[in-house]
Design an enzyme around this catalytic site. Structure first.
Site, PDB file in Angstrom:
ATOM      1  N   ARG A 151      -0.873  -8.578  13.057  1.00 29.69           N
ATOM      2  CA  ARG A 151      -1.617  -7.693  12.221  1.00 29.69           C
ATOM      3  C   ARG A 151      -2.397  -8.304  10.941  1.00 29.69           C
ATOM      4  NH1 ARG A 151       4.185  -4.724  11.287  1.00 29.69           N
ATOM      5  NH2 ARG A 151       2.966  -3.855   9.217  1.00 29.69           N
ATOM      6  N   ARG A 172      11.842  -4.881   5.593  1.00 35.43           N
ATOM      7  CA  ARG A 172      11.248  -3.660   5.065  1.00 35.43           C
ATOM      8  C   ARG A 172      12.342  -2.702   5.968  1.00 35.43           C
ATOM      9  NH1 ARG A 172       5.455  -1.862   5.736  1.00 35.43           N
ATOM     10  NH2 ARG A 172       5.721  -2.771   7.847  1.00 35.43           N
ATOM     11  N   ARG A 218     -10.214   0.855   8.142  1.00 38.26           N
ATOM     12  CA  ARG A 218      -9.817  -0.681   8.332  1.00 38.26           C
ATOM     13  C   ARG A 218     -10.980  -1.123   9.122  1.00 38.26           C
ATOM     14  NH1 ARG A 218      -3.837   0.458   8.489  1.00 38.26           N
ATOM     15  NH2 ARG A 218      -2.903  -1.539   8.856  1.00 38.26           N
ATOM     16  N   ARG A 243      10.834  -0.343  11.488  1.00 33.84           N
ATOM     17  CA  ARG A 243       9.572  -0.151  12.251  1.00 33.84           C
ATOM     18  C   ARG A 243       9.443  -1.094  13.671  1.00 33.84           C
ATOM     19  NH1 ARG A 243       4.500   0.592   8.465  1.00 33.84           N
ATOM     20  NH2 ARG A 243       3.604  -0.896  10.031  1.00 33.84           N
ATOM     21  N   LYS A 245       0.850  -1.326   0.032  1.00 31.34           N
ATOM     22  CA  LYS A 245      -0.109   0.038  -0.182  1.00 31.34           C
ATOM     23  C   LYS A 245       0.896   1.403  -0.006  1.00 31.34           C
ATOM     24  CE  LYS A 245      -2.042  -1.355   4.070  1.00 31.34           C
ATOM     25  NZ  LYS A 245      -1.280  -2.420   4.213  1.00 31.34           N
TER      26      LYS A 245
HETATM   27  P1  AP5 Z   1       4.990  -1.674   1.926  1.00 30.08           P
HETATM   28  O1  AP5 Z   1       4.387  -0.858   0.644  1.00 30.08           O
HETATM   29  O2  AP5 Z   1       5.572  -0.810   3.024  1.00 30.08           O
HETATM   30  O3  AP5 Z   1       3.592  -2.226   2.436  1.00 30.08           O
HETATM   31  P2  AP5 Z   1       2.261  -1.823   3.160  1.00 30.08           P
HETATM   32  O4  AP5 Z   1       1.189  -2.418   2.614  1.00 30.08           O
HETATM   33  O5  AP5 Z   1       2.263  -0.297   3.192  1.00 30.08           O
HETATM   34  O6  AP5 Z   1       2.580  -2.220   4.546  1.00 30.08           O
HETATM   35  P3  AP5 Z   1       2.469  -1.807   6.208  1.00 30.08           P
HETATM   36  O7  AP5 Z   1       3.180  -2.808   6.837  1.00 30.08           O
HETATM   37  O8  AP5 Z   1       2.904  -0.499   5.994  1.00 30.08           O
HETATM   38  O9  AP5 Z   1       0.774  -1.997   6.166  1.00 30.08           O
HETATM   39  P4  AP5 Z   1       0.163  -1.993   7.467  1.00 30.08           P
HETATM   40  O10 AP5 Z   1      -1.333  -1.743   7.102  1.00 30.08           O
HETATM   41  O11 AP5 Z   1       0.469  -2.804   8.364  1.00 30.08           O
HETATM   42  O12 AP5 Z   1       0.793  -0.970   8.349  1.00 30.08           O
HETATM   43  P5  AP5 Z   1       0.413   0.686   8.798  1.00 30.08           P
HETATM   44  O13 AP5 Z   1       1.348   1.561   8.788  1.00 30.08           O
HETATM   45  O14 AP5 Z   1      -0.875   1.267   7.963  1.00 30.08           O
HETATM   46  O15 AP5 Z   1       5.533  -3.030   1.374  1.00 30.08           O
HETATM   47  C1  AP5 Z   1       6.420  -3.957   2.634  1.00 30.08           C
HETATM   48  C2  AP5 Z   1       7.849  -3.932   1.945  1.00 30.08           C
HETATM   49  O16 AP5 Z   1       7.447  -4.996   0.859  1.00 30.08           O
HETATM   50  C3  AP5 Z   1       8.436  -3.013   1.452  1.00 30.08           C
HETATM   51  O17 AP5 Z   1       9.839  -3.197   1.773  1.00 30.08           O
HETATM   52  C4  AP5 Z   1       8.355  -3.029  -0.066  1.00 30.08           C
HETATM   53  O18 AP5 Z   1       9.524  -2.336  -0.562  1.00 30.08           O
HETATM   54  C5  AP5 Z   1       8.306  -4.499  -0.319  1.00 30.08           C
HETATM   55  N1  AP5 Z   1       7.245  -4.627  -1.428  1.00 30.08           N
HETATM   56  C6  AP5 Z   1       6.191  -3.807  -1.931  1.00 30.08           C
HETATM   57  N2  AP5 Z   1       5.604  -4.245  -2.936  1.00 30.08           N
HETATM   58  C7  AP5 Z   1       6.413  -5.698  -3.349  1.00 30.08           C
HETATM   59  C8  AP5 Z   1       6.063  -6.356  -4.248  1.00 30.08           C
HETATM   60  N3  AP5 Z   1       5.328  -6.113  -4.850  1.00 30.08           N
HETATM   61  N4  AP5 Z   1       7.082  -7.356  -4.316  1.00 30.08           N
HETATM   62  C9  AP5 Z   1       8.087  -7.536  -3.550  1.00 30.08           C
HETATM   63  N5  AP5 Z   1       8.316  -6.578  -2.456  1.00 30.08           N
HETATM   64  C10 AP5 Z   1       7.328  -5.519  -2.274  1.00 30.08           C
HETATM   65  O19 AP5 Z   1      -0.377   0.604  10.097  1.00 30.08           O
HETATM   66  C11 AP5 Z   1       0.674   0.151  11.243  1.00 30.08           C
HETATM   67  C12 AP5 Z   1      -0.461  -0.009  12.540  1.00 30.08           C
HETATM   68  O20 AP5 Z   1      -1.095   1.274  12.580  1.00 30.08           O
HETATM   69  C13 AP5 Z   1      -1.340  -0.965  12.714  1.00 30.08           C
HETATM   70  O21 AP5 Z   1      -1.099  -2.307  13.017  1.00 30.08           O
HETATM   71  C14 AP5 Z   1      -2.494  -0.282  13.700  1.00 30.08           C
HETATM   72  O22 AP5 Z   1      -2.125  -0.551  14.847  1.00 30.08           O
HETATM   73  C15 AP5 Z   1      -2.427   1.164  13.204  1.00 30.08           C
HETATM   74  N6  AP5 Z   1      -3.343   1.816  12.164  1.00 30.08           N
HETATM   75  C16 AP5 Z   1      -3.000   2.288  11.217  1.00 30.08           C
HETATM   76  N7  AP5 Z   1      -4.176   2.723  10.440  1.00 30.08           N
HETATM   77  C17 AP5 Z   1      -4.974   2.313  11.278  1.00 30.08           C
HETATM   78  C18 AP5 Z   1      -6.522   2.514  11.145  1.00 30.08           C
HETATM   79  N8  AP5 Z   1      -6.946   2.936  10.128  1.00 30.08           N
HETATM   80  N9  AP5 Z   1      -7.339   1.914  12.029  1.00 30.08           N
HETATM   81  C19 AP5 Z   1      -6.683   1.544  13.335  1.00 30.08           C
HETATM   82  N10 AP5 Z   1      -5.399   1.169  13.400  1.00 30.08           N
HETATM   83  C20 AP5 Z   1      -4.636   1.704  12.384  1.00 30.08           C
END
Ligand code: AP5
Length: 226
Positions: free
Chosen positions: A180, A135, A96, A169, A21
């Site tokens: 997660r 990552r 979410r 992170r 994402k």
């Molecule tokens: P990356 O692009 O970083 O993936 P991502 O989908 O953004 O993953 P996240 O871990 O950031 O998602 P998340 O939803 O758990 O975290 P968030 O910060 O939103 O890619 C991952 C890795 O893979 C990178 O190294 C990239 O280079 C590589 N990659 C990407 N595409 C690839 C491909 N096609 N092939 C190979 N490699 C690839 O949330 C964190 C926490 O915040 C949550 O757990 C929760 O506690 C809280 N939170 C956030 N939003 C909310 C909400 N709306 N409601 C409640 N809690 C929330």
């Protein structure tokens, strides 16, 4: 003569941790001039600056659970009020839960807007553990990298800003990623059917290479923005 102004686009990227994402949202910013709005990034900034919301969110995030809707919505509403959002947004990691999706509809509806498209990045869970635990990001500009899949052109130097400090992170370890993933399937995956029911859902195979996904997303986004 009256002029009809285009409403800002609201794109949602849905997908489990590691689906790409953040990676794809940053590329969509470059390709379409939209603004990435990541609730994860907003929450991490709140934790880093120890705001009241950040203090409440810290332990929840480190356990891999979802932060309460009330905290997330307060942070998101503040960000949605900023002037740059008028260019159109890519919501990364929001909504979410059912409650967040309903609140987003209400927020947009009050401004005569609605969700332009929700794009589900479809991946295999097991592969996500490797993606997330490999990552890291540039501490200066936030550009994302991966030990195996996306390394900077010069080791240890950010391609985008030239910074040399990289960070990982606190929630990017295999055990927390499993939590997660559970939270995603229990609370977020049902939103795929919600947006399908509204006729705005698109699905993408996000197991492909980053560049292939970027181009598939580009086709969808060009179409919905036209
Ligand atoms: P990356 O692009 O970083 O993936 P991502 O989908 O953004 O993953 P996240 O871990 O950031 O998602 P998340 O939803 O758990 O975290 P968030 O910060 O939103 O890619 C991952 C890795 O893979 C990178 O190294 C990239 O280079 C590589 N990659 C990407 N595409 C690839 C491909 N096609 N092939 C190979 N490699 C690839 O949330 C964190 C926490 O915040 C949550 O757990 C929760 O506690 C809280 N939170 C956030 N939003 C909310 C909400 N709306 N409601 C409640 N809690 C929330």
């Amino acid at each position: 003569m009256s002029e009809v102004l285009a409403k800002p686009a609201v794109l949602i990227l849905l997908g489990p941790p590691g689906a790409g994402k953040g990676t794809q949202a940053r590329m969509l910013e470059e390709d379409f001039g939209l603004v990435q709005l990541s609730t994860g990034d907003l929450l991490r900034a709140a934790v880093a600056t120890a705001t009241e919301a950040g203090k409440q969110a810290k332990a929840v995030m480190e356990a891999g659970q979802l932060v309460s809707d009330s905290i997330v919505l307060a942070i998101l509403k503040d960000r949605m009020a900023a002037p740059d959002v008028a260019k159109g947004v890519i919501l990364d990691g929001f909504p979410r839960t059912d409650g967040q999706a309903a609140a987003l509809d209400a927020l947009l509806g009050a401004a005569g807007q609605s969700v332009t498209a929700a794009i589900s990045l479809q991946v295999d869970d097991e592969a996500m553990i490797g993606r997330v635990s490999g990552r890291y990001t540039c501490a200066g500009c936030g550009e994302g990298y991966h030990d195996e899949f996306k390394q900077p052109a010069q080791a240890g130097v950010c391609n985008k800003c030239g910074g040399t400090a990289m960070k990982r992170r606190a929630d990017d370890n295999a055990e927390t990623v499993r939590e997660r993933l559970k939270a995603y399937h229990a609370q977020t995956a049902p939103l795929i059917a919600y947006y399908e029911g509204k006729g705005v859902l698109h699905r993408i195979d996000a197991m492909k290479q980053i560049a292939q996904i970027r181009s598939a997303l580009g086709v969808i986004v060009s179409r919905v923005l036209a």
